[in-house]
Design an enzyme around this catalytic site. Structure first.
Site, PDB file in Angstrom:
ATOM      1  N   TYR A 250       1.011  -1.612  -0.058  1.00 37.60           N
ATOM      2  CA  TYR A 250       0.080  -0.084  -0.021  1.00 37.60           C
ATOM      3  C   TYR A 250       0.879   0.965   0.047  1.00 37.60           C
ATOM      4  CZ  TYR A 250      -3.362   3.325   1.678  1.00 37.60           C
ATOM      5  OH  TYR A 250      -4.590   3.843   1.350  1.00 37.60           O
TER       6      TYR A 250
ATOM      7  N   LYS B  44       1.091   4.375  -2.539  1.00 35.48           N
ATOM      8  CA  LYS B  44       0.655   5.639  -2.805  1.00 35.48           C
ATOM      9  C   LYS B  44       1.985   6.157  -2.991  1.00 35.48           C
ATOM     10  CE  LYS B  44      -3.789   5.053  -1.929  1.00 35.48           C
ATOM     11  NZ  LYS B  44      -4.565   5.408  -2.599  1.00 35.48           N
TER      12      LYS B  44
HETATM   13  P1  NAP Z   1     -13.294   2.512   0.535  1.00 36.87           P
HETATM   14  O1  NAP Z   1     -14.575   2.642   1.718  1.00 36.87           O
HETATM   15  O2  NAP Z   1     -12.796   0.844   0.868  1.00 36.87           O
HETATM   16  O3  NAP Z   1     -13.750   2.814  -1.060  1.00 36.87           O
HETATM   17  C1  NAP Z   1     -13.284   2.042  -2.400  1.00 36.87           C
HETATM   18  C2  NAP Z   1     -13.996   2.104  -3.562  1.00 36.87           C
HETATM   19  O4  NAP Z   1     -12.772   2.326  -4.130  1.00 36.87           O
HETATM   20  C3  NAP Z   1     -14.925   2.036  -4.022  1.00 36.87           C
HETATM   21  O5  NAP Z   1     -15.936   2.689  -4.612  1.00 36.87           O
HETATM   22  C4  NAP Z   1     -15.219   0.498  -4.659  1.00 36.87           C
HETATM   23  O6  NAP Z   1     -16.193   0.301  -5.084  1.00 36.87           O
HETATM   24  C5  NAP Z   1     -13.375   1.739  -5.650  1.00 36.87           C
HETATM   25  N1  NAP Z   1     -12.586   0.413  -6.188  1.00 36.87           N
HETATM   26  C6  NAP Z   1     -12.355  -0.520  -5.489  1.00 36.87           C
HETATM   27  N2  NAP Z   1     -11.158  -1.109  -6.631  1.00 36.87           N
HETATM   28  C7  NAP Z   1     -11.352  -0.486  -7.370  1.00 36.87           C
HETATM   29  C8  NAP Z   1     -11.671  -0.783  -9.293  1.00 36.87           C
HETATM   30  N3  NAP Z   1     -10.216  -1.903  -9.764  1.00 36.87           N
HETATM   31  N4  NAP Z   1     -11.756  -0.440  -9.796  1.00 36.87           N
HETATM   32  C9  NAP Z   1     -12.606   1.155  -9.385  1.00 36.87           C
HETATM   33  N5  NAP Z   1     -12.941   1.420  -8.261  1.00 36.87           N
HETATM   34  C10 NAP Z   1     -12.400   0.536  -7.349  1.00 36.87           C
HETATM   35  O7  NAP Z   1     -11.931   3.327   0.852  1.00 36.87           O
HETATM   36  P2  NAP Z   1     -11.427   4.939   1.128  1.00 36.87           P
HETATM   37  O8  NAP Z   1     -11.697   4.652   2.340  1.00 36.87           O
HETATM   38  O9  NAP Z   1     -13.075   5.288   0.898  1.00 36.87           O
HETATM   39  O10 NAP Z   1     -10.234   4.896  -0.021  1.00 36.87           O
HETATM   40  C11 NAP Z   1     -10.206   6.223  -0.892  1.00 36.87           C
HETATM   41  C12 NAP Z   1      -8.627   6.203  -1.297  1.00 36.87           C
HETATM   42  O11 NAP Z   1      -8.925   7.124  -0.576  1.00 36.87           O
HETATM   43  C13 NAP Z   1      -8.243   5.045  -1.951  1.00 36.87           C
HETATM   44  O12 NAP Z   1      -7.332   5.211  -2.400  1.00 36.87           O
HETATM   45  C14 NAP Z   1      -7.735   5.161   0.143  1.00 36.87           C
HETATM   46  O13 NAP Z   1      -6.087   4.515  -0.621  1.00 36.87           O
HETATM   47  C15 NAP Z   1      -7.480   6.301   0.141  1.00 36.87           C
HETATM   48  N6  NAP Z   1      -7.510   6.780   1.517  1.00 36.87           N
HETATM   49  C16 NAP Z   1      -7.999   6.863   2.469  1.00 36.87           C
HETATM   50  C17 NAP Z   1      -7.740   6.879   4.208  1.00 36.87           C
HETATM   51  C18 NAP Z   1      -8.844   6.079   4.810  1.00 36.87           C
HETATM   52  O14 NAP Z   1      -8.350   6.285   5.858  1.00 36.87           O
HETATM   53  N7  NAP Z   1     -10.116   5.714   4.517  1.00 36.87           N
HETATM   54  C19 NAP Z   1      -6.551   7.634   4.189  1.00 36.87           C
HETATM   55  C20 NAP Z   1      -5.110   7.727   3.265  1.00 36.87           C
HETATM   56  C21 NAP Z   1      -6.230   7.491   1.780  1.00 36.87           C
HETATM   57  P3  NAP Z   1     -16.445  -0.926  -5.201  1.00 36.87           P
HETATM   58  O15 NAP Z   1     -17.768  -0.076  -4.674  1.00 36.87           O
HETATM   59  O16 NAP Z   1     -17.603  -1.357  -6.640  1.00 36.87           O
HETATM   60  O17 NAP Z   1     -15.593  -1.625  -4.003  1.00 36.87           O
END
Ligand code: NAP
Length: 248
Positions: A156, A160
């Site tokens: 991861y 990133k």
């Molecule tokens: P999440 O709730 O797990 O949502 C992930 C999203 O990505 C879902 O809409 C999923 O679609 C989509 N996705 C996954 N694989 C995909 C693919 N191959 N093609 C198209 N869509 C895909 O994650 P989140 O926490 O919101 O994270 C969003 C972003 O923020 C990510 O890049 C994550 O690394 C980053 N981030 C998050 C955090 C945190 O604390 N949450 C911190 C730093 C960075 P489906 O619904 O169809 O599965």
């Protein structure tokens, strides 16, 4: 409030979590939003309905953006339906955490492809349109893990950190045609992706966060809306941490 009226925005992984809030806020600022999802059609439809109910415009489009051809088709479909693409938010992401001795090659490949290759795939397809338009915004959702690293997240964190390199390189490459490329690096935001880790480590996370709280998806989306706006036209190649001062 920044206005995005008349802009077409594509949010990858817009069906849940941070991406869903980014989609809502971009639409709230006036953009027409394409909510991309991979497998969760119902969740994507619910976000589109929410946006419509709030008076905004959105459509859902399925594509596994880790696949180069599928990502190219997605961007083509956006251009076909709306005639342009102003804002690409590379948000789709996932985790498969483990210490390196236990991490399987497929866990490395899956996370790198979903988080990093997806952004390259979509950016390549979007750049073709944006370079011709001589305008555009690419916004990559990276992470504090890509800046500081995190034990148990070699895949991861590498994905990133790779997004940060992609951001800076593309900013240099396509800036001359007025396309900006920036990254937003959230700290810990409760979503499906982080619920387990936050449940286990909430106190420790807050202790290491200057502002003494977890982040929200709205905190992240507000910076994305700014970067998407005309007012951010002289900001490129930057990594903006939205982490409450966790990584200083
Ligand atoms: P999440 O709730 O797990 O949502 C992930 C999203 O990505 C879902 O809409 C999923 O679609 C989509 N996705 C996954 N694989 C995909 C693919 N191959 N093609 C198209 N869509 C895909 O994650 P989140 O926490 O919101 O994270 C969003 C972003 O923020 C990510 O890049 C994550 O690394 C980053 N981030 C998050 C955090 C945190 O604390 N949450 C911190 C730093 C960075 P489906 O619904 O169809 O599965």
């Amino acid at each position: 409030m920044f206005s995005l009226t008349g802009k077409i925005a594509l949010v990858t992984g817009g069906s849940r979590g941070i991406g869903a809030t980014i989609a809502r806020q971009l639409a709230g600022a006036g953009a027409t939003v394409v909510v991309n999802y991979n497998s969760n059609a119902e969740a994507a439809a619910a976000i589109v309905a929410d946006i419509a109910a709030a008076g905004g415009q959105a459509v859902a489009m399925q594509a596994d953006v880790s696949q180069t051809e599928a990502a190219a088709e997605l961007v083509k479909a956006v251009q076909k339906q709306f005639g342009k693409l102003d804002v690409l938010v590379n948000n789709a992401g996932t985790t498969r955490d483990n210490v390196i001795m236990m991490m399987k090659e497929e866990d490395w490949d899956y996370v790198i492809d979903t988080n990093l290759k997806s952004a390259w795939n979509c950016s390549k397809a979007a750049a073709r349109i944006m370079l011709k338009q001589r305008s555009g915004r690419i916004i990559n959702i990276t992470s504090v893990a890509g800046i500081a690293g995190n034990a148990g997240q070699s895949n991861y964190s590498a994905s990133k950190a790779g997004l940060i390199g992609l951001t800076k390189s593309l900013a240099k490459e396509i800036g001359p045609r007025s396309v900006t490329v920036n990254a937003v690096a959230p700290g810990f935001v409760p979503t499906d992706l982080t619920n387990d880790i936050i449940t286990q480590m909430k106190d420790k996370i807050i202790e290491h966060t200057s502002l003494q709280r977890l982040g929200t998806a709205a905190d992240v989306a507000a910076v994305v809306v700014f970067l998407a706006s005309d007012e951010a036209g002289f900001v490129t190649g930057q990594v903006i941490a939205v982490d409450g001062g966790m990584v200083l």
